[in-house]
Enzyme design. Structure first.
Site, mmCIF file in Angstrom:
data_model
loop_
_atom_site.group_PDB
_atom_site.id
_atom_site.type_symbol
_atom_site.label_atom_id
_atom_site.label_comp_id
_atom_site.label_asym_id
_atom_site.label_seq_id
_atom_site.Cartn_x
_atom_site.Cartn_y
_atom_site.Cartn_z
ATOM 1 C CB SER A 1 -5.516 4.227 -10.717
ATOM 2 O OG SER A 1 -5.362 5.363 -9.930
ATOM 3 C CG ASP B 1 -2.972 2.709 -3.014
ATOM 4 O OD1 ASP B 1 -2.528 3.874 -3.041
ATOM 5 O OD2 ASP B 1 -3.430 2.147 -4.024
ATOM 6 C CG HIS C 1 -1.741 3.840 -6.996
ATOM 7 N ND1 HIS C 1 -2.918 3.679 -6.297
ATOM 8 C CD2 HIS C 1 -2.102 4.297 -8.214
ATOM 9 C CE1 HIS C 1 -3.939 4.046 -7.062
ATOM 10 N NE2 HIS C 1 -3.461 4.407 -8.232
#
Length: 665
Positions: free
Chosen positions: A497, A583, A628
């Protein structure tokens, strides 16, 4: 003074249920955001007036208790042959250690939430929501309340459970691993439990009981990752469902929290730097909520309650900055008070293993203390510091095998995050254990932008100070190499991320420090993402990355470190990227664009270098689904480990054999 305050806040921190328990698989959400600030903000305490002191308390709060593993393939729990009764007089730490040593490794696979309420424990067993009597929680004797397969979802799991005060209803939020979408089901508890209702896209939810002993469910609705609406609903003969609050600021999100004693429900409105809390009387849930303190830019605060006293944790200085509601007075509890006077029951966590501590003076080691990891007795935990460009000392945590010799020739895997004031995750993962057992060195770099050293540590690594995090990461790697931990040709880096920003930036600025990199759902195109206000999180993220659309200073600064913007023809480490098709947090488009641009730059560099140049491997692995980050994906774990071993030219036979002990293939 600072030490006393820290101890007091830690005591309070561990006495409050961790809100993030319900949403562990999400990157950043409405539960765990406040939890990251518990140990970094000051405490103030306020008494309530006598008008509230005589009101009775709501029944016992449902609290989270230790986790349970499950598999949808096996509805019935399996009794383990090697399970032994532990002596009553055994030390708590020894009990945990003994259990870990005797527990079959497969049970580390999936973790499920449990909730204890009244005389029952509520949890997931197989594909069902069940409950059992507290004293029978470890037996096979349980009552099935709801079959998750009725929702027609692919491998559903329960993400969060809340039980109504008098146990007439239980609410459970259900998700799948490949999506952040969730469904909240409400089960009426009776001789024949039945699903009373279901609500889509619920984020946080809590029960209270009104003056007429009617259960009221408060919940927040999430749309496109934005959570702005609060609803309240009743069931049975008097069904109603109404929205009673909508947040207008698109940069904020809303989450609900029931105080530890169930006395008040708090509506928490937050962004990355500012918060506002409204209080709902748990005994009068239909009354209008009361504002604790109007939001002030830069002021974060969080409210807890016990024994008719409000406890307000905040990052501001003087308590007089708060204008309290009429029914609260301003008696202040000094933050220097002895932590033994903390009114909450202290729950001392198991302390981390004894460790080595390295400190540096002009790059040289001058202090070393510590012992081996007392649980595994096969690895060492080390705490180190690296000096960044501006002289700031950056902490690192390092794991390696106890009997490792010549560490300079061992492979090194570096972890980094450095964003949102969040601590770098160092939780147990089977693949990390396997790597250490196979001789790898694992290093966790707690760079600025994270939250390990408080709010200022975060502030010094965000907006126009983001390059501090990059400088810290470079210093950490150079320090590790300088102190004899591995070498560039055996050094790898992993991030997920927002950690992809620093990892990608390092690949551009100092690619010679690394041999290979693995990224999962990485944030790589900061500039274009932050200029696109149609994306669901752009407005929420302005306080972290800046506003390049309206602020030229922010735009120019982002251009200096943005991984996508700074790709150039040069030698890069090999890169393995795992991305998810749908995502919403990190759009696939930006990752694909980064990958294509990186390949073009490598091809151009190869042409200029001539024959014999060994180009790095750039792999983009696109997984289906809309989640995610999927921590428990066996396919992802094996692909990443295979990539690292191949890039370093290591034999992976034994590591995959060991991994099978932990993961079910």
């Amino acid at each position: 003074m600072q030490q006393k305050t820290k101890l007091f806040l830690q005591a309070l921190k561990y006495s409050i249920p961790h809100l993030g328990k319900c949403m562990q698989k999400q990157h950043l959400n409405h539960y765990n955001f406040a939890d990251h600030y518990y140990n970094r903000i000051k405490l103030k305490k306020y008494h309530l007036t006598k008008c509230l002191q005589n009101k009775p308390k709501i029944s016992e709060l449902a609290t989270n208790i230790p986790s349970r593993s499950f598999s949808c393939k096996d509805l019935q729990p399996v009794k383990q042959e090697n399970e032994k009764l532990l002596p009553e007089n055994m030390d708590a730490f020894e009990k945990v250690r003994t259990k870990l040593e005797t527990q079959p490794q497969e049970e580390y696979e999936i973790i499920n939430v449990e909730v204890k309420h009244g005389g029952f424990v509520y949890y997931q067993e197989g594909c069902c929501l069940v409950r059992s009597k507290d004293e029978e929680a470890d037996n096979d004797n349980y009552e099935v309340l709801f079959n998750l397969e009725e929702l027609k979802l692919d491998q559903p799991f329960i993400d969060c459970i809340r039980v109504a005060p008098d146990e007439k209803y239980v609410a459970a939020k259900i998700r799948t691993e490949d999506s952040e979408a969730s469904t909240c089901v409400i089960i009426k508890l009776s001789d024949q439990p039945v699903m009373e209702a279901s609500f889509p896209n619920v984020s946080s939810f809590e029960w209270v009981k009104d003056e007429e002993d009617e259960d009221v469910l408060f919940y927040t609705f999430q749309r496109n990752l934005r959570c702005h609406d609060v609803y309240r609903a009743t069931f049975g003969d008097n069904k109603r469902n109404e929205r009673f609050y909508t947040e207008k600021d698109p940069s904020c999100f809303v989450f609900l929290y029931l105080t530890k004693d169930s006395r008040f429900l708090t509506i928490n409105i937050m962004n990355k730097t500012t918060s506002e809390v409204w209080l709902i009387d748990g005994l009068s849930p239909w009354d209008p909520p009361v504002l604790i303190q109007k939001r002030i830019h830069g002021v974060l605060y969080y409210v807890e309650h016990r024994d008719d006293e409000l406890y307000i944790l905040t990052n501001v200085g003087e308590p007089t900055e708060f204008k309290l509601p009429p029914w609260a007075c301003g008696f202040i509890m000094d933050t220097n008070s002895d932590p033994k006077n903390c009114p909450f029951q202290l729950c001392s966590p198991i302390r981390p293993p004894k460790y080595y501590t390295y400190k540096f003076a002009e790059g040289k080691l001058f202090e070393e203390t510590g012992h081996e990891d007392p649980i595994t007795k096969t690895s060492r935990v080390l705490r180190l510091e690296a000096k960044s460009k501006d002289g700031k000392l950056v902490p690192m945590t390092v794991f390696h095998k106890t009997d490792s010799e010549d560490l300079q020739k061992k492979p090194l895997l570096i972890h980094v995050y450095g964003a949102y004031g969040m601590d770098l995750k160092m939780n147990f993962r089977p693949e990390r254990r396997v790597l250490v057992d196979d001789g790898w060195i694992l290093a966790y770099c707690h760079v600025r932008g994270g939250g390990e050293l408080g709010l200022q540590w975060h502030a010094d690594g965000r907006l126009t100070k983001k390059l501090n995090g990059l400088a810290d990461l470079e210093a950490c790697i150079k320090t590790l190499h300088g102190q004899g931990f591995s070498q560039p040709s055996l050094t790898t880096l992993t991030a997920f991320s927002a950690g992809g920003v620093l990892a990608g930036a390092l690949c551009n600025s100092n690619p010679e420090l690394l041999r290979a990199v693995t990224l999962e759902a990485p944030f790589l195109d900061v500039l274009n993402t932050m200029m696109d206000t149609t994306l669901p999180l752009t407005l929420e993220e302005l306080e972290e990355w800046g506003n390049p659309s309206s602020d030229e200073k922010h735009k120019n600064y982002i251009k200096r470190y943005c991984p996508y913007q700074n790709i150039k023809p040069q030698h890069y480490p090999s890169v393995h990227i795992t991305a998810y098709e749908n995502d919403e947090r990190v759009p696939l488009k930006g990752i694909v664009s980064y990958t294509e641009k990186l390949k073009e730059a490598i091809l151009e560099h190869a042409k200029d270098t001539g024959e014999g140049y060994q180009a790095p491997n750039i792999i983009l692995d696109i997984q289906p689904g809309g989640n995610h980050v999927i921590e428990d994906s066996h396919k992802k774990i094996t692909a990443q480990i295979k990539f690292l071993y191949e890039e370093l030219g290591l034999d992976s036979t034994s590591v995959f054999e060991d991994l099978k002990k932990y993961l079910k293939f």
